[in-house]
Design an enzyme around this catalytic site. Structure first.
Site, short mmCIF file in Angstrom:
data_model
loop_
_atom_site.label_atom_id
_atom_site.label_comp_id
_atom_site.label_asym_id
_atom_site.label_seq_id
_atom_site.Cartn_x
_atom_site.Cartn_y
_atom_site.Cartn_z
CD GLU A 28 108.82 57.84 165.28
OE1 GLU A 28 108.92 56.59 165.61
OE2 GLU A 28 108.86 58.13 164.20
CG ASN A 29 111.90 58.25 174.22
OD1 ASN A 29 111.96 58.41 175.09
ND2 ASN A 29 112.53 56.78 173.96
#
Length: 423
Positions: A335-336
């Site tokens: 996730e980013n």
């Protein structure tokens, strides 16, 4: 041109409860209804019924992989009763991705529990471990042929802390004893899930998705600075280092108790990093409720997102270096992303973070893929639909829930097409 490796995997991520809608047999659904100040997930963006439309968008945008989650509450709405309709629906979702050549990263647990598990004292109850593993074995037997990557637990320490220390998430406890019970049982659950997946698929790649905020002391002088540094060391231990050390050694970190867990040692094939922001706590006599620390302090010249989280791309490289030094296992950015309603900062955010990831690769660290959070606007746990993380925009007040790819989605598609960042 910043070129990425030929086999680098480009994709985006979501979670079931946040986009599917109608997760009526879950603890979060019941908690939303019972809490006056809590937003309702409702039908979210109705991905459950619109997955074909969304998968078409993923394919058109060039995404090579998709990280999404199976909801335990849908699969097993009542103890020991597996819902055949939900199972077949998930099978259609998985097959739809496969038909489009989109690789699957499957998350088995993203915070949300069946209501019947919550009613038996959730993760505090050791029986929950065996029940979770029964669910995992069922899912693996049904869907083992589909995923390229498996995530056993998403951000377990966030759920443990928010549910048992701060009391922000269900079950809203404030108990160190409960926190320790929960973390011990989740470590056992992860180790068991890792074993089961490999038992049914020896060549599987299995990991955890861990939250790694970059924590850095403000840098005050004198005793205030010493206190900031001490607080940061303690915070890092509590938020991620204690869990990581437990997985690395196979023994509970002293924060969680004593003893070893069968099969826990080294029970990851890759490290999943969820990275969003930096925190620079500053000593303040005015903040006794947060340990005399201003957790929202932002240094001059540092931009923030709609959450007022600091945008600090260098933190993702430093986190990659830290995790690599700890585990020496391949890394995926699971996730980013950025809360950015106007889409005015997301493009730069993506490019700057990818530049730091590229630098880590140039330094010899195997970062094998990137999943942007998120593919589509979603229900945020405490903020409802106010915060916009999606590459694809959806207005929850639009009865048609029309999908609109943002300009940043097109930028990301060009990056994927070029397998890198052009000048």
């Amino acid at each position: 041109m910043l070129e990425f490796p030929d086999q680098f995997l480009w994709g985006s991520a979501v979670s079931g409860h946040q986009i599917d809608g109608g997760n009526k047999h879950s603890d979060w659904w019941h908690w939303e209804l019972a809490t006056d100040s809590q937003p309702l997930s409702g039908k979210a963006v109705d991905h459950w019924n619109r997955f074909e439309e969304d998968h078409e968008l993923l394919e058109a945008m060039g995404h090579q992989a998709f990280r999404f989650g199976i909801e335990w509450a849908r699969i097993e709405p009542r103890r020991g009763e597996f819902d055949p309709e939900a199972v077949e629906h998930y099978r259609r979702m998985l097959q739809s991705l496969r038909d489009r050549g989109i690789k699957i990263c499957l998350t088995l647990h993203h915070w949300v529990l069946p209501q019947w598990v919550a009613e038996q004292n959730d993760w505090c109850n050791p029986d929950t471990v065996d029940q979770f593993l029964s669910y995992v074995e069922f899912v693996v037997q049904e869907f083992v042929a589909f995923p390229e990557l498996w995530i056993t637990l998403n951000e377990p320490m966030v759920a443990a802390l928010a549910g048992n220390i701060s009391g922000d998430f269900p079950p809203q406890r404030r108990s160190l004893k409960a926190f320790r019970q929960v973390t011990r049982n989740m470590l056992r659950a992860h180790a068991g899930a890792y074993r089961l997946i490999h038992q049914h698929c020896p060549g599987a790649r299995v990991g955890l998705a861990m939250a790694y905020p970059y924590l850095q002391a403000w840098g005050s002088r004198g005793l205030a600075g010493w206190y900031e540094r001490l607080a940061m060391r303690i915070s890092k231990t509590v938020i991620f280092q204690a869990w990581d050390r437990s997985v690395h050694t196979g023994r509970f970190h002293p924060l969680f108790g004593r003893g070893a867990v069968n099969g826990l040692r080294g029970s990851i094939d890759f490290c999943g990093i969820n990275y969003y922001f930096r925190v620079t706590p500053r000593f303040s006599w005015r903040r006794p409720r947060t340990g005399f620390l201003d957790l929202d302090a932002v240094p001059e010249g540092i931009d923030t997102n709609d959450f007022k989280w600091q945008i600090w791309p260098e933190g993702i490289r430093r986190t990659i270096e830290d995790v690599w030094a700890r585990f020496k296992k391949p890394i995926f950015i699971t996730e980013n992303g950025i809360a950015d309603k106007d889409d005015s900062k997301r493009g730069r955010y993506i490019v700057e973070h990818l530049r730091q990831i590229h630098q880590a690769q140039q330094n010899g660290i195997p970062v094998d893929g990137y999943f942007h959070w998120s593919f589509i606007d979603n229900f945020e746990w405490k903020e409802g639909f106010e915060m916009k993380f999606g590459l694809v925009e959806v207005d929850p007040d639009d009865e048609n829930l029309t999908r609109h790819p943002r300009p940043s989605a097109k930028l990301y598609s060009r990056i994927i097409q070029n397998n890198g960042i052009t000048a």
